[in-house]
Design a protein around this motif. Structure first.
Motif, PDB file in Angstrom:
ATOM      1  N   ALA A 305       0.851  -1.308  -0.100  1.00 21.10           N
ATOM      2  CA  ALA A 305       0.050  -0.195  -0.322  1.00 21.10           C
ATOM      3  C   ALA A 305       0.724   1.313  -0.100  1.00 21.10           C
ATOM      4  O   ALA A 305       0.381   2.184  -0.278  1.00 21.10           O
ATOM      5  CB  ALA A 305      -0.881  -0.043   1.222  1.00 21.10           C
ATOM      6  N   SER A 349      -4.956   1.469   2.584  1.00 25.69           N
ATOM      7  CA  SER A 349      -4.818   0.088   3.080  1.00 25.69           C
ATOM      8  C   SER A 349      -5.742  -0.934   2.192  1.00 25.69           C
ATOM      9  O   SER A 349      -6.942  -0.281   2.114  1.00 25.69           O
ATOM     10  CB  SER A 349      -5.128   0.181   4.541  1.00 25.69           C
ATOM     11  N   LEU A 485       9.363  -6.403  -3.985  1.00 19.83           N
ATOM     12  CA  LEU A 485       8.589  -7.124  -2.581  1.00 19.83           C
ATOM     13  C   LEU A 485       7.907  -8.452  -3.111  1.00 19.83           C
ATOM     14  O   LEU A 485       7.946  -9.229  -2.297  1.00 19.83           O
ATOM     15  CB  LEU A 485       7.860  -5.769  -2.029  1.00 19.83           C
TER      16      LEU A 485
END
Ligand code: M6R
Length: 609
Positions: A305, A349, A485
């Motif tokens: 996020a 989020s 990531l």
């Protein structure tokens, strides 16, 4: 993180609880357990197991667990190792009280010490103190006993409790860890999110902090800590069971990657205004006058996020001309952030439950900022605690690695930037260019997904490498971060991400034929700059994979492998360019035999600090 499911009604509880636990598996866990109360025989049976739900289900084959009231839990260890004794449900001394709990009881050591004179503890967990506290306060009314017990507790909890002597009752309490009640026909569900109940009901009540619910066969009664009754609305949620299935895909992650062209339309629907060249997100809850006074935007988020938020920063600065900062929530909350009433803070989020992001937003609110949420999960804490904001409508995201939420978060952030921009410096014509680019984005995402087979072949070729470097510049730097990531999270391959221009300040020392680079070289204003960085990589003989724009034949000549993606307006590039990187991480993880949807050590929503 940990998951809770409970049931009271006419049906056998066990199958509902086990199915519910399977729905919660996506959150990440290392042990699981279930307890069923048999009202006829006034007994509580409990079975727990370390490892997967399948192990628990296997163990249950040897048991008879009849009963229409029960609670169950998936545990992600915090206090005490991963053992059967530490798995939930926990009980008091006699086994009359049964408890499942999410959250952390901060003063459990003091409580345990005090209770140990009269109570026998069987686990190392913080949760077990709650069972003994309830035992100490139980005088025939379970709800009152829970209320009394909680007056001693410091920390956070989503708590669900049964008592053998109150056999047609479940009590649930919430402080800092979400709980939802599902309302059926003379039956109730309670869970840490809606996924375990979607197969039975879409009518839900979201508990708020400080509320305690008593569920019986015929009613749900909600009170506060002073035992005063609270009237709550039952809400209809639009997610259904079908949205929470793999629909023929091998994994949730792959299904969610392929959901993206569809769900982005849900994020855009009704929010773009073609004629005016703007977007309108009603949830902003600000007048034009208030919008004009905003001098600074802060985007607070964690993980993926926060990379979506980085794209948001580019958009806010480019379109709205408002200085915008990204703050990783866990850092923001412990700095002394400078905030004034002209600061607009967005929490960004997927889950709306990330503990650090929630705490940071509370801090921002305390300091007088406008605080808004950009959230996926309907009814989540962030959605309810902020003074406005927007749902991204990505639908249930069940793979731990976030994919479709990322692209929808970006879409909503860019729409917000456009909305602000059109109140100050963006012309209708420029606004219309952004809107038109949005209108084509879903089809271009579908095209980008067509690279999947080619990406798999590239993953085959590179599966033996132990390190990767991801590079991007400008708006594609967050794309590189996100690609890296994803690779770390699900394939456990070490990777780093850098802005292309930063290479020669250190990371270039890593490069060698054993250290492949994945670089984003799409046709935008930084194309030539990025190309120079790529020449530097070639000179070090590092294997090179490029994400390039369809038709860029020069890129083919530059790299060992190229993945071509459709061109879009620069601001929207991350929505397209991230897709092959999601696929790369996915195929790599599958080829390496990793648990794609539930990678080790990770939880879907990080509800503890
Ligand atoms: O639910 P949130 O978006 O607040 O979660 C934030 C991060 O925990 C999350 O993005 C995490 O980095 C994911 N595992 C990324 O795939």
């Amino acid at each position: 993180m940990c998951g809770i499911v409970g049931y009271i009604g006419k049906k056998e509880a066990l199958p509902i609880l086990i199915k519910g636990l399977r729905r919660l598996e996506y959150r990440g866990y290392d042990s699981a357990g279930v307890a069923v109360l048999d009202a006829d025989n006034v007994t509580v049976k409990r079975v727990r197991a370390v490892g997967k739900i399948d192990t628990l289900a296997e163990k249950l084959k040897a048991e008879t667990m009849a009963g229409t009231v029960g609670i169950a839990h998936t545990r992600w260890a915090t206090h005490g190792g991963v053992t059967e004794d530490n798995a939930h449900p926990h009980t008091d001394c006699s086994g009359a009280v049964t408890v499942v709990h999410n959250g952390i009881i901060e003063n459990y050591r003091e409580l345990k010490k005090r209770l140990s004179t009269k109570h026998v503890f069987k686990s190392e967990t913080d949760t077990e103190v709650i069972a003994h506290l309830i035992e100490a306060h139980y005088k025939g009314d379970l709800r009152l006993a829970v209320e009394m017990a909680l007056t001693h507790v410091q920390g956070t909890y989503g708590l669900v409790v049964m008592h053998r002597d109150s056999p047609r009752k479940i009590v649930a309490a919430r402080l800092g860890s979400p709980l939802v009640i599902g309302v059926g026909d003379k039956e109730y569900y309670v869970a840490s999110d809606t996924s375990p109940m979607l197969a039975y009901t879409q009518q839900v009540i979201f508990l708020d902090d400080g509320e305690i619910a008593e569920l019986t066969d015929s009613e749900v009664k909600i009170v506060n800590h002073h035992d005063q009754k609270i009237d709550k609305h039952t809400e209809q949620i639009d997610w259904d069971e079908a949205a929470a299935q793999t629909n023929g895909f091998a994994h949730f992650m792959l299904k969610e990657i392929f959901d993206q062209p569809t769900v982005i339309k849900d994020a855009l629907r009704g929010r773009l205004q073609v004629e005016e060249g703007t977007a309108h997100l009603g949830g902003l809850n600000m007048t034009e006058e208030q919008m004009h006074k905003v001098r600074r935007v802060i985007l607070i988020a964690c993980g993926t996020a926060s990379y979506a938020a980085m794209v948001g920063k580019y958009a806010f600065e480019r379109l709205a001309g408002i200085p915008t900062e990204i703050d990783v929530a866990s850092e923001f909350r412990y700095r002394d952030p400078i905030i004034d009433p002209h600061t607009l803070v967005f929490g960004v989020s997927q889950s709306g439950e990330t503990a650090d992001t929630l705490a940071a937003l509370r801090e921002a609110k305390r300091k007088g900022a406008y605080v808004r949420g950009i959230v996926n999960v309907v009814g989540s804490t962030m959605a309810r605690e902020t003074d406005g904001g927007t749902y991204i409508h990505a639908g249930p995201e069940l793979a731990v690695a976030s994919t479709k939420a990322y692209t929808n978060l970006i879409a909503v952030l860019i729409m917000y930037a456009l909305q602000f921009g059109r109140t100050n410096r963006v012309t209708v014509a420029t606004g219309q260019r952004v809107v038109n680019a949005f209108l084509e984005i879903s089809e271009k995402m579908t095209r980008a997904l067509k690279t999947s087979a080619a990406v798999r072949q590239i993953a085959e070729k590179y599966r033996g490498y132990k390190n990767f470097l991801f590079l991007g510049r400008g708006i594609n730097y967050p794309v590189a971060l996100e690609g890296s990531l994803k690779m770390k999270e699900i394939s456990y391959i070490h990777s780093e991400a850098y802005p292309g221009g930063e290479m020669k300040h250190g990371p270039i020392a890593l490069l060698s034929p054993e250290f492949p680079v994945v670089a984003i070289l799409t046709k935008n204003q930084l194309y030539d700059k990025m190309r120079s960085n790529i020449e530097e990589i070639r000179a070090r003989k590092a294997p090179l994979i490029l994400i390039a724009t369809e038709g860029d034949e020069d890129a083919r000549a530059l790299a060992d492998d190229v993945i071509f993606v459709p061109q879009t307006m620069e601001l929207l590039e991350p929505i397209i360019n991230t897709i092959p990187l999601q696929l790369f991480a996915y195929h790599m993880a599958v080829l390496l035999g990793k648990d794609v949807d539930r990678p080790r050590n990770l939880a879907k929503s990080v509800t503890v600090e």
